[in-house]
Design a protein around this motif. Structure first.
Motif, short mmCIF file in Angstrom:
data_model
loop_
_atom_site.label_atom_id
_atom_site.label_comp_id
_atom_site.label_asym_id
_atom_site.label_seq_id
_atom_site.Cartn_x
_atom_site.Cartn_y
_atom_site.Cartn_z
N GLN A 79 0.63 -1.99 0.16
CA GLN A 79 -0.32 -0.01 -0.39
C GLN A 79 0.62 0.87 0.11
OE1 GLN A 79 -3.07 0.13 -0.20
NE2 GLN A 79 -3.57 2.16 0.28
N PHE A 80 1.88 0.69 0.81
CA PHE A 80 3.02 2.40 0.85
C PHE A 80 3.17 2.83 -0.96
CE2 PHE A 80 7.38 3.61 1.08
CZ PHE A 80 7.06 5.32 1.43
N PHE A 81 3.46 1.32 -1.31
CA PHE A 81 4.18 1.37 -2.80
C PHE A 81 3.09 2.01 -3.42
CE2 PHE A 81 8.50 -0.94 -2.99
CZ PHE A 81 8.59 -0.70 -1.93
N ASN A 82 1.87 1.76 -3.17
CA ASN A 82 1.03 1.93 -4.36
C ASN A 82 0.23 3.78 -3.85
OD1 ASN A 82 -1.56 1.78 -5.59
ND2 ASN A 82 -2.30 2.30 -4.18
N ILE A 83 0.50 3.48 -2.92
CA ILE A 83 0.44 5.98 -2.51
C ILE A 83 1.64 6.82 -3.27
CG2 ILE A 83 0.45 7.31 -0.76
CD1 ILE A 83 -0.90 5.01 0.94
N LEU A 84 2.78 5.86 -2.79
CA LEU A 84 4.03 6.14 -4.10
C LEU A 84 3.78 6.54 -5.33
CD1 LEU A 84 6.42 7.64 -3.78
CD2 LEU A 84 8.05 5.41 -4.14
N MET A 85 2.87 5.20 -6.32
CA MET A 85 2.62 5.66 -7.24
C MET A 85 1.74 6.69 -7.83
SD MET A 85 4.12 4.54 -10.20
CE MET A 85 3.09 3.82 -12.07
N VAL A 86 1.09 6.78 -6.91
CA VAL A 86 -0.50 7.60 -6.98
C VAL A 86 0.30 9.10 -6.96
CG1 VAL A 86 -2.26 8.79 -6.47
CG2 VAL A 86 -1.88 5.89 -6.51
N LEU A 87 0.89 9.57 -5.97
CA LEU A 87 1.98 10.45 -6.20
C LEU A 87 2.75 11.12 -7.36
CD1 LEU A 87 3.25 10.93 -2.09
CD2 LEU A 87 0.72 11.71 -3.61
N VAL A 88 3.25 10.25 -7.43
CA VAL A 88 3.90 10.36 -8.92
C VAL A 88 3.63 10.14 -10.35
CG1 VAL A 88 6.05 9.32 -10.16
CG2 VAL A 88 6.22 9.33 -7.97
N PHE A 89 2.41 9.70 -10.50
CA PHE A 89 1.13 9.66 -11.38
C PHE A 89 0.66 11.09 -11.82
CE2 PHE A 89 -2.97 8.71 -12.79
CZ PHE A 89 -2.75 8.01 -14.28
N LEU A 90 0.26 11.65 -10.42
CA LEU A 90 -0.42 13.08 -10.22
C LEU A 90 0.86 14.08 -10.10
CD1 LEU A 90 -2.67 12.96 -7.12
CD2 LEU A 90 -2.95 12.25 -9.36
N ALA A 91 2.16 13.65 -9.65
CA ALA A 91 2.69 14.71 -10.30
C ALA A 91 3.55 14.97 -10.89
CB ALA A 91 4.86 14.46 -9.50
N VAL A 92 3.34 14.10 -12.43
CA VAL A 92 4.03 14.43 -13.83
C VAL A 92 2.38 14.49 -14.51
CG1 VAL A 92 5.73 12.59 -12.95
CG2 VAL A 92 3.77 11.57 -13.81
N ASN A 93 1.54 14.97 -14.05
CA ASN A 93 1.11 15.24 -14.87
C ASN A 93 0.11 14.31 -15.77
OD1 ASN A 93 -0.01 17.92 -13.95
ND2 ASN A 93 1.11 19.00 -15.18
N ALA A 94 0.08 12.87 -14.67
CA ALA A 94 -0.16 11.60 -15.60
C ALA A 94 -1.27 11.27 -16.14
CB ALA A 94 0.77 10.17 -15.15
N HIS A 95 -2.36 11.79 -15.42
CA HIS A 95 -3.60 11.52 -14.73
C HIS A 95 -4.16 12.42 -16.77
CE1 HIS A 95 -2.95 15.09 -12.56
NE2 HIS A 95 -3.90 15.84 -12.77
N LEU A 96 -3.72 13.93 -16.76
CA LEU A 96 -4.25 15.01 -17.52
C LEU A 96 -3.71 14.29 -19.04
CD1 LEU A 96 -3.49 18.28 -16.72
CD2 LEU A 96 -5.36 16.54 -16.17
N LEU A 97 -2.29 13.18 -18.72
CA LEU A 97 -1.61 12.49 -20.19
C LEU A 97 -2.26 11.73 -20.77
CD1 LEU A 97 1.81 12.58 -18.74
CD2 LEU A 97 0.53 14.35 -20.65
N LEU A 98 -3.03 11.03 -19.47
CA LEU A 98 -4.21 9.35 -20.11
C LEU A 98 -5.51 10.20 -20.71
CD1 LEU A 98 -4.18 6.37 -20.03
CD2 LEU A 98 -5.55 7.07 -17.34
N LEU A 99 -6.18 11.33 -20.07
CA LEU A 99 -6.91 11.76 -21.01
C LEU A 99 -6.84 12.19 -21.92
CD1 LEU A 99 -8.89 13.52 -18.40
CD2 LEU A 99 -9.55 11.53 -19.30
N GLY A 100 -5.45 12.86 -22.67
CA GLY A 100 -4.81 13.09 -24.23
C GLY A 100 -4.73 12.03 -24.48
N VAL A 101 -4.15 11.11 -24.38
CA VAL A 101 -3.97 9.62 -25.07
C VAL A 101 -5.40 9.04 -25.47
CG1 VAL A 101 -3.76 7.50 -24.71
CG2 VAL A 101 -1.83 8.57 -24.15
N LEU A 102 -6.40 9.51 -24.01
CA LEU A 102 -7.83 9.00 -25.27
C LEU A 102 -8.67 9.89 -25.46
CD1 LEU A 102 -10.87 6.93 -23.79
CD2 LEU A 102 -10.96 9.11 -22.29
N VAL A 103 -8.47 11.57 -25.85
CA VAL A 103 -9.21 12.16 -27.09
C VAL A 103 -7.91 11.62 -28.04
CG1 VAL A 103 -9.18 14.89 -27.56
CG2 VAL A 103 -9.45 13.93 -25.16
N ASP A 104 -7.17 11.48 -28.22
CA ASP A 104 -6.21 11.49 -29.59
C ASP A 104 -6.80 9.98 -30.32
OD1 ASP A 104 -5.05 13.30 -29.10
OD2 ASP A 104 -2.75 12.38 -28.43
#
Length: 263
Positions: free
Chosen positions: A128-153
């Motif tokens: 769970q600690f690794f998962n929380i760390l992954m979520v923080l990195v995922f949000l820090a690099v704006n990967a959630h926005l990039l994922l929506l961008g991939v979906l739109v493309d």
């Protein structure tokens, strides 16, 4: 008085419903966006908001009735495309959680588990600690926005059509599932090596001094060394996790290309 024909109403609905289905399919399984703690109305509202924005920019839709069998077939296709895109990123998170499971078991923290509502099962504390760390990195690099961008493309590279999707794309999704073990082992390998040397040292100590109660001193030593090693290697995890996310986006692009109808 404004009057609408059935053809106009059908055109408006398909320009909104089919893209919305693909978007909601991704939000259902995508990490962070599809977390169970996020209310369903928020997920649906986000999907509607994105669909309203991108609807005017989409390629022409096939001239098919929304309630016909062909329309339902296209609807299922869009859901599968969204699920495939989101599932790739879910596999990335599963690999990081697998690394936490391996490290936790090696440290002797297999008993330290609790119920995780996201996976609906027991999860180790280290995982769970690794998962929380992954979520923080995922949000820090704006990967959630990039994922929506991939979906739109994907609406440009994989437009909505009546042609069936290629099975090669789903095969690539299944093959990418093997990264859960390979990437998880690579992330956990430094800690595994340190804990292995610790266990070897305890084994040599037991042979040289049999009167020592290895069960009484081995667990705190292994746990302490594991926590110290985790603290030392923690600054190096962020670049590795970011690289793992980039590989996930590359795999997503490959899956979208492979899903393109061969006919």
């Amino acid at each position: 008085m404004i009057s609408l024909t059935d053809a106009q109403l059908n055109a408006w609905l398909i320009n909104f419903i089919w893209p919305l289905t693909r978007i909601l399919g991704l939000i259902m399984v995508a990490p962070v966006l599809g977390h169970r703690a996020l209310p369903a109305r928020v997920k649906i509202g986000l999907g509607i908001f994105v669909a309203l924005i991108i609807a005017p920019t989409l390629p022409p839709m096939p001239d098919v009735g929304l309630g016909s069998w062909h329309g339902l077939f296209i609807l299922v296709q869009q859901l599968l495309i969204g699920l495939a895109i989101g599932f790739i990123m879910r596999i990335v998170f599963a690999a990081v959680e697998a690394a936490g499971e391996i490290v936790g078991l090696q440290m002797g923290l297999g008993f330290a588990s609790f119920f995780d509502p996201q996976s609906a099962g027991q999860t180790l504390v280290v995982s769970q600690f690794f998962n929380i760390l992954m979520v923080l990195v995922f949000l820090a690099v704006n990967a959630h926005l990039l994922l929506l961008g991939v979906l739109v493309d994907s609406f440009q590279s994989l437009p909505i059509s009546i042609q069936p999707l290629s099975a090669a794309g789903f095969y690539k999704v299944a093959v990418y599932g093997t990264t859960v073990f390979s990437v998880g082992l690579q992330l956990a390998l430094p800690l595994i090596a340190i804990l292995l040397m610790t266990n070897l040292a305890l084994g040599i100590l037991t042979r040289s001094a049999p009167q020592l109660n290895i069960f009484a001193i081995g667990f705190p030593i292994t746990l302490g060394v594991g926590l110290i090693a985790l603290d030392i290697t923690l600054p190096y995890f962020a670049p590795l996790l970011e690289h793992t996310i980039q590989n996930g986006f590359q795999a997503t692009t490959m899956v979208i290309r492979a899903l393109y109808p061969s006919g």
